[in-house]
Scaffold this motif. Structure first.
Motif, short mmCIF file in Angstrom:
data_model
loop_
_atom_site.label_atom_id
_atom_site.label_comp_id
_atom_site.label_asym_id
_atom_site.label_seq_id
_atom_site.Cartn_x
_atom_site.Cartn_y
_atom_site.Cartn_z
N PHE A 88 -14.77 8.20 8.47
CA PHE A 88 -13.68 7.37 7.96
C PHE A 88 -13.09 7.91 6.66
O PHE A 88 -13.81 8.27 5.73
CB PHE A 88 -14.17 5.94 7.72
N PHE A 89 -11.75 7.90 6.61
CA PHE A 89 -11.01 8.30 5.41
C PHE A 89 -10.28 7.11 4.79
O PHE A 89 -9.74 7.23 3.69
CB PHE A 89 -10.01 9.40 5.75
N LEU A 90 -10.24 5.98 5.49
CA LEU A 90 -9.69 4.72 4.97
C LEU A 90 -10.68 3.60 5.28
O LEU A 90 -11.40 3.66 6.27
CB LEU A 90 -8.34 4.38 5.62
N ASN A 91 -10.68 2.58 4.43
CA ASN A 91 -11.49 1.40 4.72
C ASN A 91 -10.78 0.15 4.20
O ASN A 91 -9.58 0.18 3.90
CB ASN A 91 -12.91 1.54 4.14
N LEU A 92 -11.50 -0.96 4.07
CA LEU A 92 -10.87 -2.22 3.69
C LEU A 92 -10.46 -2.28 2.23
O LEU A 92 -9.82 -3.25 1.81
CB LEU A 92 -11.81 -3.39 4.03
N ASP A 93 -10.79 -1.26 1.46
CA ASP A 93 -10.33 -1.20 0.07
C ASP A 93 -8.94 -0.58 -0.05
O ASP A 93 -8.38 -0.49 -1.14
CB ASP A 93 -11.30 -0.37 -0.79
#
Length: 254
Positions: free
Chosen positions: A83-88
């Motif tokens: 993953f390079f994006l998350n919920l932040d």
């Protein structure tokens, strides 16, 4: 497109045509999740499939990695997501992430001071529903570049940029858009003018003759969300072999 040099010597994850390594320790798709736990450590969270005891998705929050051993139905690891994006991310707040389109950052004031104030119990229920622990996205994203077949994949990269490196591969390894229903329409589920969704690169035949393949998933705003390394299911393998045999048969008759 001009290719900028990327140092891959410190890449934590190195992906070969068959298998990959994490910090120099070898891993292989189509093997038991316990083999992955020996290398990555105990997962921080598990999302078990319905009525299954030990099949589902395993998430390593500190590594930015998730692994699935349910999709192919045989209990062996079917894919790993980096993953390079998350919920932040801003994309999460805009409900752009492909597995969190319903997620919203919890704001107690919104529910306590709304037109119809909610009870403490109802507010707690909403908070639990949108808790980050209920979503596949790791609490930390993967840091640095992934070494994919000797070329980089990292946060912020566009498909064209990644493909510019892969053009140097000795085989056709470029990522192309996956139009699952072959209707020429963006399948990402978002109706904006920008183009997200999945892009797949061809893989090599590995364990049991099944493919190890690669997919990039983008948000509708063209932000790289995660890289998936997948392992072809047995049924897909059998269907592919039938199609290949049919093609060779037709070619021989010409």
């Amino acid at each position: 497109m001009k290719k900028e040099p990327v140092d891959l010597s410190q890449a934590t994850i190195k992906i070969d045509s068959c298998g990959l390594s994490y910090n120099g320790k070898q891993l292989e798709l189509g093997t038991s999740v316990n083999d992955w736990i020996k290398v990555l450590g105990q997962p921080d969270r598990k999302f078990m499939a319905y009525l299954e005891k030990d099949k589902g998705t395993y998430v390593w929050d500190q590594l930015g990695i998730a692994v699935d051993n349910f999709e192919n139905g045989d209990g062996m690891v079917a894919w790993v997501n980096i993953f390079f994006l998350n919920l932040d991310s801003q994309e999460a707040e805009q409900q752009m992430l492909n597995h969190a389109r319903d997620w919203e950052k919890f704001d107690e004031k919104k529910y306590r001071n709304g037109r119809i104030p909610m009870s403490d119990a109802m507010i707690k229920e909403v908070e639990n529903r949108f808790a980050p622990k209920n979503y596949i996205y790791p609490f930390k994203v993967y840091q640095g570049a992934v070494n994919l077949n000797g070329f980089p994949v990292q946060a912020g990269m566009k498909v064209d940029e990644i493909n510019s490196y892969r053009a140097d591969l000795p085989y056709s390894g470029k990522f192309k858009y996956v139009d699952d229903d072959i209707d020429g329409v963006n399948d990402s589920g978002n109706t904006t003018d920008t183009f997200g969704g999945d892009y797949r690169a061809p893989g090599a035949e590995c364990k049991d003759g099944r493919l190890q393949y690669y997919e990039l998933t983008y948000t509708a705003t063209k932000k790289l969300e995660y890289l998936k390394i997948g392992y072809e299911s047995k049924s897909d393998y059998e269907n592919r072999k039938v199609a290949e045999a049919s093609f060779e048969e037709r070619k021989a008759k010409k």
